[in-house]
Design an enzyme around this catalytic site. Structure first.
Site, mmCIF file in Angstrom:
data_model
loop_
_atom_site.group_PDB
_atom_site.id
_atom_site.type_symbol
_atom_site.label_atom_id
_atom_site.label_comp_id
_atom_site.label_asym_id
_atom_site.label_seq_id
_atom_site.Cartn_x
_atom_site.Cartn_y
_atom_site.Cartn_z
ATOM 1 N N SER A 1 -10.412 0.935 -1.243
ATOM 2 C CA SER A 1 -10.004 1.883 0.003
ATOM 3 C C SER A 1 -10.945 3.084 -0.659
ATOM 4 C CB SER A 1 -8.238 2.038 -0.251
ATOM 5 O OG SER A 1 -7.843 3.539 1.265
ATOM 6 N N HIS B 1 -12.108 -1.429 2.279
ATOM 7 C CA HIS B 1 -10.985 -1.437 3.018
ATOM 8 C C HIS B 1 -11.131 0.455 3.447
ATOM 9 C CE1 HIS B 1 -7.129 -2.321 4.467
ATOM 10 N NE2 HIS B 1 -6.956 -0.409 4.373
ATOM 11 N N ASP C 1 -10.132 2.833 5.868
ATOM 12 C CA ASP C 1 -8.979 3.154 6.418
ATOM 13 C C ASP C 1 -9.397 4.567 7.135
ATOM 14 O OD1 ASP C 1 -6.303 2.644 5.015
ATOM 15 O OD2 ASP C 1 -7.107 2.702 3.321
ATOM 16 N N MET D 1 -7.683 6.970 10.451
ATOM 17 C CA MET D 1 -6.460 7.434 11.219
ATOM 18 C C MET D 1 -7.104 8.638 11.682
ATOM 19 S SD MET D 1 -4.742 8.003 6.853
ATOM 20 C CE MET D 1 -4.655 7.019 5.188
ATOM 21 N N HIS E 1 -9.135 -1.285 8.429
ATOM 22 C CA HIS E 1 -8.184 -0.982 8.948
ATOM 23 C C HIS E 1 -7.519 0.738 10.124
ATOM 24 C CE1 HIS E 1 -3.416 0.242 7.152
ATOM 25 N NE2 HIS E 1 -3.482 -0.471 8.631
ATOM 26 N N MET F 1 -5.287 2.920 11.881
ATOM 27 C CA MET F 1 -4.108 3.335 11.679
ATOM 28 C C MET F 1 -4.319 4.102 13.085
ATOM 29 S SD MET F 1 -3.018 3.372 7.444
ATOM 30 C CE MET F 1 -5.530 3.327 6.681
ATOM 31 N N MET G 1 2.240 -3.716 4.836
ATOM 32 C CA MET G 1 2.215 -2.146 4.282
ATOM 33 C C MET G 1 2.811 -1.821 2.988
ATOM 34 S SD MET G 1 -0.652 0.365 5.240
ATOM 35 C CE MET G 1 -0.218 1.645 4.281
ATOM 36 N N ASP H 1 -1.358 -3.588 0.806
ATOM 37 C CA ASP H 1 -1.699 -1.580 0.565
ATOM 38 C C ASP H 1 -1.027 -0.878 0.359
ATOM 39 O OD1 ASP H 1 -3.309 0.162 1.197
ATOM 40 O OD2 ASP H 1 -3.785 -0.187 3.546
#
Length: 221
Positions: free
Chosen positions: A7, A32, A34, A36, A65, A67, A136, A174
């Site tokens: 990540s 990965h 992330d 957000m 990913h 989020m 998750m 994850d």
């Protein structure tokens, strides 16, 4: 085959390009990413611009990913030649089948993520359309959290559903995965492992060694 997706949330952003090249050369299968937004999760990470700044480098492909709330508005922003997966949250999508169909229409693989409190059974009808399910094992939003062992039961349920339905989606996990619980995670049925703070150590040699350590354990499975 088992895959490792470090990540980037745990990387040193002041030398992000260098760090992504390092983990790729050490054996990482995916990066990965992330994303957000400060709404769906209580943190803000980075957007498509930061991810795309890596496009010119010879790195592993992206496992994106999202989020974020209203992911349909931003999916195409994360589409690049290096984007392998785009993963959205079941909890953030009002019309999940439509969202998954949109992702796949763009020529990339589609995944759905589940928060720790979300039951696997909510995905039963969408599983035939998925390339990946991300479980998750912490509450999303921050790196360095403690692994929630009960989430392994969700992995086992997904593995059973995959077998009984004759499907081939990957199971990703994850959150809080380290070299000390990695064997247990793999034994439960995880195909793709996301690790952040357990990989990036702030030191080039230590980070390289962590990637190789994870890959060594995974390659024996």
């Amino acid at each position: 085959m088992k895959y490792l997706a470090p990540s980037l949330l745990a990387a040193d952003f002041s030398k992000l390009g260098e760090e992504t090249l390092l983990i790729t050369e050490a054996g990482a299968d995916f990066l990965h990413v992330d994303v957000m937004d400060g709404h769906f999760v209580p943190n803000i990470s980075f957007g498509a611009g930061v991810m795309k700044s890596l496009n010119s480098l010879e790195t592993a492909p992206y496992d994106v990913h999202l989020m974020i709330e209203d992911p349909d508005l931003y999916i195409e922003d994360f589409l690049t030649e290096k984007t392998e997966f785009i993963v959205v949250h079941q909890e953030a999508c009002r019309h999940l089948h439509r969202t998954i169909s949109h992702i796949k229409s763009l020529g990339v693989k589609a995944g759905v993520s589940l928060n720790p409190a979300t039951p696997v059974e909510l995905l039963t009808e969408i599983l035939p359309f998925l390339d990946l399910v991300l479980v998750m094992s912490v509450n999303p939003g921050f790196g360095g959290q403690k692994f929630i062992p009960e989430t392994l039961n969700k992995v086992r349920k997904l593995k059973d559903l995959r077998n009984s339905m004759g499907l081939d989606f990957l199971i990703e996990m994850d959150g809080g995965i380290t070299e000390f619980n990695l064997e247990e995670v793999l034994e439960a049925g995880v195909d793709m492992v996301v690790a952040g703070s357990a990989i990036f150590k702030g030191n080039r040699k230590a980070t390289e060694n962590q990637v190789k350590k994870f890959k060594g354990i995974m390659d024996r499975r």
